[in-house]
Design a protein around this motif. Structure first.
Motif, short mmCIF file in Angstrom:
data_model
loop_
_atom_site.label_atom_id
_atom_site.label_comp_id
_atom_site.label_asym_id
_atom_site.label_seq_id
_atom_site.Cartn_x
_atom_site.Cartn_y
_atom_site.Cartn_z
N PRO A 159 0.81 -1.22 0.00
CA PRO A 159 0.00 0.00 0.00
C PRO A 159 0.85 1.28 0.00
O PRO A 159 0.43 2.29 -0.56
CB PRO A 159 -0.81 -0.12 1.31
CG PRO A 159 -0.84 -1.57 1.59
CD PRO A 159 0.47 -2.10 1.13
N ILE A 160 2.03 1.23 0.63
CA ILE A 160 2.89 2.42 0.66
C ILE A 160 3.40 2.75 -0.74
O ILE A 160 3.34 3.89 -1.20
CB ILE A 160 4.06 2.20 1.64
CG1 ILE A 160 3.54 2.06 3.06
CG2 ILE A 160 5.07 3.34 1.55
CD1 ILE A 160 4.59 1.65 4.07
N GLY A 163 0.50 3.89 -2.78
CA GLY A 163 0.13 5.27 -2.46
C GLY A 163 1.03 6.28 -3.14
O GLY A 163 0.58 7.30 -3.66
N THR A 293 -7.24 1.08 4.14
CA THR A 293 -6.74 2.02 3.13
C THR A 293 -7.87 2.88 2.56
O THR A 293 -7.66 4.06 2.25
CB THR A 293 -6.06 1.25 1.99
OG1 THR A 293 -6.93 0.21 1.52
CG2 THR A 293 -4.76 0.61 2.46
N ALA A 308 -0.25 6.43 2.81
CA ALA A 308 0.84 5.46 2.80
C ALA A 308 1.82 5.73 3.93
O ALA A 308 2.32 4.80 4.57
CB ALA A 308 1.55 5.51 1.44
#
Length: 524
Positions: A159-160, A163, A293, A308
Motif C-alpha cells: 500500500p505504501i 500510495g 486504506t 501510505a
C-alpha cells in the motif's frame, strides 16, 4: 532414523547472497497481494466495478495462489525449484503487463488470476530453498526471520508503494513495479542459486489439483455471494461442491503412497497450530488493509501518499519484531510468545473496532501494534513448520505454510471485506431507501463520486450517509477480526505445548530435535 549426528555447516557469502536473491520473489508476491489497497478508490471510479467485482479484483490473486501453491511446490520438488522460480518470474512479468493495460473490471480480474497462477510457482521454492541452503539451525532461523520480515514487510509495503505511485501516476502504474525486480532476479537466480529438488518426488496429480481448486473457489464464491445476496440455492450448491471436492481431495491424498499434499502432517498438533496461526493472523492483516486504506483516503480525507506514510511505522516494527523474535524465542517457549503476539494483533484490530470516531493517529497506532504481533508470530511459526519435516520434504511443508498465508489473505478480503461491504450496503439502504440498490452506491468510492456530481444538499446528504455506513462496516469487520485472532491465541496456547522440541535453540531443545536436524543436513 535420526541417530547419526554430523556438524552443521555454517552459511558462507554465497548462501547469504542467495538469500538476498530469494527475497526478490517474496517481495513480488507480498507486494502484489496488497498493492491494490490504495488503488481501490481509483479503480472504483476508473473501471466502475460492482462491489462483488471489486472484491474479486482483490481476492482472485490470492485465491489462485492458495489453490495452486501445493501443486507448484510438488512440481518444484520434481523439476527443480530454481528452474520453476525462473519460469514463474517470466510469466509474472507478462501477467503484470496485461494487468497494467486492463480496460475493464473483467480484464483486470483475469490478469490478477494469471498473476496468482505464476505467483504460485515462485513462493514454494523460496522457503524450501532456504531450508536446503541453510543447514545450521541458527543460520536457518535468521534466514526464516528475513523471509518472514520480507513477506510481512512487503505486505505492508504494497500500500505504501501504491500510495506513492497513485499520487503521481495512473493506477496501472502499480503493476509496472514488478518488471525491474524481475529483470534483476532472473540473472541473479541463475548465477547464485543452486538447483534443488526432491530425490523421491511425488507424481504430478492433475486430479488433486482440480479437486483443490474445486474446494477453494466455490467456498470463496459462497462467502462473497452470501454477503451480497444472502442465503439462497446458489449458496448451498457452492458449499456442497466445496465440501465434496474437499473430502475427495483428502481421501485421494490419504490413499496415495506419495501424495501431492501430505495431509498426515496435520496430525502433528504443533504443525497444525502453527499453520492455523499463520492463516488467522494474515486474515486479519488482509482485512485491515482492505478497509483501512479506503478509510484513510475516503473517510479521513488523506491523499494516497499521506495515507501510505501512516503505515510506515507499522512496516518498520513488523520487520524489526521478526528479527527480535530470534533471541526472544531462545529464552521463552513458543506457546508463550505466539499467543502473546496474537493478542497484540487483536489489540491493534480492537482500536479500529471499538473507537467511536476513527482518526489518523488511531489508525497509525493500530497498524503499529498489528505489525509487532504479526512480525513476531510469523518467524516462530514458520520455523516450527519447517523444523517438523526433513529437508527433502521442505517443499511440501513450505507449500502448506504459504497456502495458509494466501488462503488467509483470501478469507480476510472475502469474509472481513465482505462483512464490511454487507454492513455498508444495509446501513446505506436504511438511510437513503431504494436508491441503495443502484450501481452508483456499490462501493464507497462510487457513492462519493456520485454525490460530488449531484452537488447541493442532496449530494452532501448522500456523502454523509455513505461515509457513516462505511465507517460502521469497518467497525463490524474489525470486531470480527478481533474475535478470530483471539480464538487463534487460545488454540496456540494449547496446541504449541512441547513446541520447543521442534525449535532448535530454545531452552526445551532436545537431543531428538538435534539429531533430526543433523539427519536433515545429511540428506541435503
Amino acid at each position: 532414523m535420526f541417530t547419526t549426528q554430523t556438524p552443521q555447516l555454517r552459511a558462507g557469502r554465497r548462501e547469504w547472497a542467495g538469500l538476498a536473491v530469494l527475497m526478490i520473489p517474496v517481495l513480488l508476491i507480498s507486494i502484489d497481494n496488497t498493492v491494490l489497497g490504495f488503488a481501490i478508490p481509483a479503480i472504483s471510479t476508473g473501471l466502475h466495478p460492482t462491489g462483488t467485482q471489486l472484491l474479486w479484483i482483490v481476492d482472485i490473486y490470492a485465491l489462485m495462489l492458495a489453490g495452486l501453491l501445493v501443486a507448484m511446490g510438488s512440481i518444484g520438488d520434481r523439476v527443480g525449484r530454481r528452474k520453476l522460480l525462473v519460469i514463474g518470474a517470466l510469466g509474472f512479468g507478462l501477467a503484470s503487463l496485461l494487468a497494467a493495460f486492463s480496460t475493464s473490471a473483467e480484464m483486470l480480474i483475469a490478469s490478477r488470476a494469471l498473476l496468482g497462477i505464476f505467483g504460485a510457482t515462485l513462493m514454494p521454492s523460496t522457503l524450501s530453498l532456504i531450508r536446503n541452503i541453510f543447514l545450521h539451525d541458527r543460520d536457518r532461523r535468521v534466514a526464516i526471520a528475513t523471509w518472514a520480515a520480507m513477506f510481512s514487510g512487503g505486505a505492508a509495503l504494497g500500500p505504501i508503494v501504491g500510495g506513492f505511485l497513485l499520487e503521481h501516476f495512473h493506477w496501472s502504474a502499480i503493476f509496472f513495479i514488478n518488471l525491474p525486480l524481475i529483470a534483476i532476479f532472473i540473472p541473479a537466480a541463475i548465477m547464485l542459486l543452486s538447483e534443488s529438488r526432491d530425490p523421491n518426488p511425488g507424481r504430478i496429480d492433475p486430479l488433486s489439483i482440480a479437486l483443490s481448486m474445486l474446494m477453494l473457489t466455490p467456498l470463496v464464491f459462497a462467502i462473497k455471494h452470501v454477503m451480497a445476496d444472502g442465503v439462497d440455492v446458489l449458496f448451498w450448491v457452492s458449499i456442497a461442491v466445496a465440501v465434496v471436492a474437499g473430502a475427495g481431495f483428502i481421501l485421494r491424498q490419504l490413499a496415495t503412497p506419495n501424495p501431492m499434499l501430505d495431509v498426515r502432517l496435520f496430525a502433528n498438533k504443533v504443525f497444525t497450530s502453527a499453520v492455523t496461526s499463520n492463516l488467522l493472523s494474515v486474515m486479519g492483516l488482509a482485512g485491515f488493509l482492505y478497509f483501512g486504506t479506503q478509510l484513510l483516503q475516503l473517510v479521513l480525507g488523506l491523499s494516497p501518499i499521506q495515507a501510505a506514510l501512516i503505515l510506515i511505522p507499522g512496516l518498520i516494527t513488523s520487520i524489526a519484531s521478526g528479527y527480535l523474535a530470534v533471541p526472544i524465542i531462545a529464552r521463552l517457549q513458543p506457546r508463550v510468545v505466539v499467543p502473546c503476539a496474537l493478542v497484540l494483533n487483536a489489540i491493534g484490530m480492537g482500536i479500529v473496532a471499538f473507537t467511536p470516531e476513527h482518526s489518523v493517529l488511531g489508525m497509525a497506532i493500530s497498524f503499529l501494534i498489528l505489525g509487532i504481533g504479526l512480525g513476531t508470530a510469523e518467524v516462530i511459526t514458520n520455523d516450527l513448520i519447517l523444523a517438523a519435516v526433513p529437508a527433502n520434504k521442505a517443499g511440501a511443508a513450505s507449500a502448506i505454510s504459504e497456502t495458509a498465508y494466501e488462503f488467509g489473505s483470501v478469507l480476510g478480503t472475502s469474509v472481513l471485506g465482505g462483512l464490511s461491504t454487507m454492513v455498508y450496503g444495509s446501513a446505506l439502504q436504511s438511510t437513503i431507501g431504494a436508491k441503495a440498490g443502484q450501481s452508483q452506491y456499490e462501493t464507497l468510492g462510487s457513492a462519493l463520486e456520485y454525490a460530488a456530481g449531484l452537488g447541493g444538499s442532496a449530494g452532501d446528504r448522500i456523502a454523509e450517509a455513505a461515509v457513516a455506513a462505511f465507517d460502521l462496516g469497518v467497525q463490524w469487520a474489525a470486531g470480527a477480526a478481533v474475535v478470530l485472532v483471539l480464538i487463534a491465541a487460545v488454540l496456540t496456547t494449547f496446541g504449541l505445548k512441547g513446541a520447543g522440541r521442534l525449535l532448535p535453540g530454545t531452552k526445551a531443545d532436545s537431543m531428538e530435535s538435534q539429531a533430526k536436524d543433523s539427519a536433515a543436513a545429511e540428506i541435503c
